[in-house]
Design an enzyme around this catalytic site. Structure first.
Site, PDB file in Angstrom:
ATOM      1  N   SER A  58       0.858  -1.179   0.000  1.00  0.00           N
ATOM      2  CA  SER A  58       0.000   0.000   0.000  1.00  0.00           C
ATOM      3  C   SER A  58       0.894   1.228   0.000  1.00  0.00           C
ATOM      4  O   SER A  58       2.072   1.152   0.379  1.00  0.00           O
ATOM      5  CB  SER A  58      -0.890   0.001   1.250  1.00  0.00           C
ATOM      6  OG  SER A  58      -1.506   1.257   1.451  1.00  0.00           O
TER       7      SER A  58
ATOM      8  N   TYR B 241      -2.249  -0.926  10.393  1.00  0.00           N
ATOM      9  CA  TYR B 241      -2.244  -1.202   8.959  1.00  0.00           C
ATOM     10  C   TYR B 241      -0.922  -0.764   8.338  1.00  0.00           C
ATOM     11  O   TYR B 241      -0.287  -1.520   7.589  1.00  0.00           O
ATOM     12  CB  TYR B 241      -3.422  -0.485   8.303  1.00  0.00           C
ATOM     13  CG  TYR B 241      -3.498  -0.646   6.805  1.00  0.00           C
ATOM     14  CD1 TYR B 241      -3.924  -1.845   6.243  1.00  0.00           C
ATOM     15  CD2 TYR B 241      -3.168   0.403   5.949  1.00  0.00           C
ATOM     16  CE1 TYR B 241      -4.009  -2.004   4.861  1.00  0.00           C
ATOM     17  CE2 TYR B 241      -3.249   0.261   4.575  1.00  0.00           C
ATOM     18  CZ  TYR B 241      -3.670  -0.945   4.036  1.00  0.00           C
ATOM     19  OH  TYR B 241      -3.752  -1.095   2.670  1.00  0.00           O
TER      20      TYR B 241
END
Length: 252
Positions: free
Chosen positions: A137, A150
């Site tokens: 990401s 995350y």
């Protein structure tokens, strides 16, 4: 059809980015094992594509991955393309991050990727060509406000990828990570609800917050990610190794 005869395994392959990648690889001739926890979802998307093969597998469990990859190899041969895509994306502030939330995020996004690659590479290493692609990401190359767990896991998979690329430098196996910003998937829908509740805003405003976080001010299509994965599996991609490929609308 340059992937004819190749076996690909895509975790989280029943929806979103994983499904887009699986379809793309199948289009190029690969036999693609798609994994996930929901048999019905996997079977539905595989029903109209003979190149996709559903396999129920939970990346949070080592036994599930060991048994799942072994059965896929027995059915379709060595895994020569491993796409570690399965993951969860949810944000919490530090004071709201309990250990159960942290451990589940790490187990899914980081440990799950490690185990998937470990088991797949055992068969890949017996061949003369292979590609490992991790879906990280943009949060893996910079911090994400409100998403510490995350971000930590997505940084972690990049470290994993870079170490593996060094370990096997000079071999016919490459390791790379794709780092998207906000992609138009079911995760966006779930995050809209989460942001709405946490921030006390409307669904429309919650969506605008995510769209606005992408510098080109639109959500990214899953196919933009799948085309990058497809390129990493193309005949002339062998010198691309140990890279973080950011598909983030200009974010650097």
């Amino acid at each position: 059809m340059h992937l004819q005869g190749k076996h690909a395994l895509v975790t989280g392959g029943g929806t979103g980015i994983g499904l887009a990648i699986a379809r793309s690889l199948a289009q190029d001739g690969a036999e693609v094992t798609i994994t996930g926890r929901r048999a019905g979802v996997l079977e539905q998307v595989a029903a109209d594509n003979p190149g996709l093969h559903p396999l129920v597998m939970d990346v949070r469990r080592e036994d599930s991955i060991v048994q799942g990859v072994a059965s896929a190899v027995a059915a379709r041969g060595p895994v020569q393309i491993c796409v570690a895509n399965a993951g969860i994306a949810e944000g919490r502030a530090l004071h709201n991050t309990d250990l159960d939330f942290w451990n589940n995020m790490v187990a899914t996004n980081l440990t799950g990727a490690f185990l998937t690659i470990r088991e797949s590479f055992g068969s890949m290493f017996q061949t003369d060509w292979g590609r490992v692609i991790i879906i990280s990401s943009i949060a893996g190359v910079r911090g994400l406000k409100g998403g510490l767990a995350y971000s930590a896991t997505k940084h972690g998979v990049i470290g994993l990828m870079r170490s593996l690329s060094e370990d096997y430098l000079g071999t016919p196996f490459t390791f790379n990570a794709i780092c998207p910003a906000y992609v138009e998937t079911d995760i966006i829908t779930r995050n809209v609800t989460s942001i709405k509740e946490r921030a006390g805003v409307s669904e429309e405003d919650a969506l605008k917050m995510m769209v606005g976080a992408n510098r080109h001010k639109r959500l990214i299509a899953p196919e933009e990610i799948s085309e990058a994965a497809r390129w990493l599996c193309s005949p002339h991609s062998g010198s691309v190794n140990g890279q973080t490929i950011q598909i983030a609308g200009g974010d650097i």
